[in-house]
Design a protein around this motif. Structure first.
Motif, PDB file in Angstrom:
ATOM      1  N   THR A   1       0.879  -1.189  -0.184  1.00  0.00           N
ATOM      2  CA  THR A   1       0.032   0.129  -0.004  1.00  0.00           C
ATOM      3  C   THR A   1       0.886   1.211  -0.080  1.00  0.00           C
ATOM      4  OG1 THR A   1      -1.699  -1.346   1.294  1.00  0.00           O
ATOM      5  CG2 THR A   1      -1.979   0.986   1.085  1.00  0.00           C
ATOM      6  N   LEU A   2       1.983   1.108   0.990  1.00  0.00           N
ATOM      7  CA  LEU A   2       2.843   2.534   0.969  1.00  0.00           C
ATOM      8  C   LEU A   2       4.028   2.476  -0.193  1.00  0.00           C
ATOM      9  CD1 LEU A   2       3.268   2.611   4.631  1.00  0.00           C
ATOM     10  CD2 LEU A   2       1.920   3.984   3.453  1.00  0.00           C
ATOM     11  N   GLY A   3       4.007   1.295  -1.091  1.00  0.00           N
ATOM     12  CA  GLY A   3       4.995   1.308  -2.145  1.00  0.00           C
ATOM     13  C   GLY A   3       6.273   1.315  -1.625  1.00  0.00           C
ATOM     14  N   LEU A   4       6.549   0.508  -0.600  1.00  0.00           N
ATOM     15  CA  LEU A   4       7.966   0.073  -0.013  1.00  0.00           C
ATOM     16  C   LEU A   4       8.634  -1.023  -0.579  1.00  0.00           C
ATOM     17  CD1 LEU A   4       6.993   0.842   3.851  1.00  0.00           C
ATOM     18  CD2 LEU A   4       7.728   2.781   2.050  1.00  0.00           C
ATOM     19  N   SER A   5       9.841  -0.887  -0.794  1.00  0.00           N
ATOM     20  CA  SER A   5      10.676  -2.046  -1.236  1.00  0.00           C
ATOM     21  C   SER A   5      10.866  -3.181  -0.127  1.00  0.00           C
ATOM     22  CB  SER A   5      12.012  -1.688  -1.349  1.00  0.00           C
ATOM     23  OG  SER A   5      12.827  -1.122  -0.568  1.00  0.00           O
TER      24      SER A   5
END
Length: 196
Positions: free
Chosen positions: A162-166
């Motif tokens: 959802t937060l677009g984190l690696s």
């Protein structure tokens, strides 16, 4: 890892003129008003120093604490609490904006999300805002004691997606009630600041 030997409340502030002098590196904690911010702060410090309320939206000022006489830890007002007036919410927003844009000794933001729910639009906006300002941050999911083991793994995946984190971006699952994840979080945070 550095340990927390000493903590004291320094002051509350609204405007930059009221902030304590920027003599030390600073860690700020931010999250929605019902995410368990005060409980996490108390768990980190291992003492009841932040006021915990059953009704969210009680932190209406920027509260400064001093750790080990050399790091400021800052409790920012919670965002997105619908039960206060729009004018009041705007006031909090301006307060947080001003702090982020003017505090030159700010080193790291601990951004809280609720582990039981997908991060909200406001959480996504906060993450994008921190990135646009170039402020380093770490994501901490609270209330993990409410989840079983498989739900915890799933929660981390949902938060990252959802937060677009690696996959290697630090996301900590914590429980203020059971004190889980607190030591790992503070190990990371204090090591990060030490390298500054």
């Amino acid at each position: 890892m550095a340990t927390i030997k000493k903590v004291k409340f320094v002051k509350s502030a609204v405007n930059p003129k009221d902030y304590p002098p920027p003599h030390f590196l600073e860690i700020a904690i931010v999250g929605r008003s019902n995410v368990g911010k005060s409980s996490l702060i108390n768990a980190i410090f291992n003492r009841n120093i932040a006021k915990v309320s059953s009704s969210p939206g009680k932190t209406r000022l920027i509260n400064f604490f001093l750790l080990n006489d050399n790091i400021y830890f800052v409790d920012l007002p919670g965002y997105g609490y619908a039960a206060v007036s729009k004018a009041e919410r705007q006031k909090w927003k301006r307060m947080i904006e001003t702090y982020f844009q003017t505090r030159e000794n700010l080193s790291l933001v601990i951004m809280l999300v609720d582990s039981r729910h997908e991060p909200t639009k406001l959480d996504i906006m906060m993450k994008e805002w921190l990135e646009s300002l170039g402020i380093p941050y770490v994501v901490v999911a609270t209330k993990a004691d409410k989840l079983n083991q498989s739900e915890k793994a799933k929660a981390k995946k949902i938060i990252r997606r959802t937060l677009g984190l690696s996959d290697d971006f630090p996301v900590f699952l914590t429980s203020s009630k059971e004190k889980t994840g607190i030591k790992e979080l503070m190990g990371y945070v204090l090591d990060f600041v030490k390298e500054k």
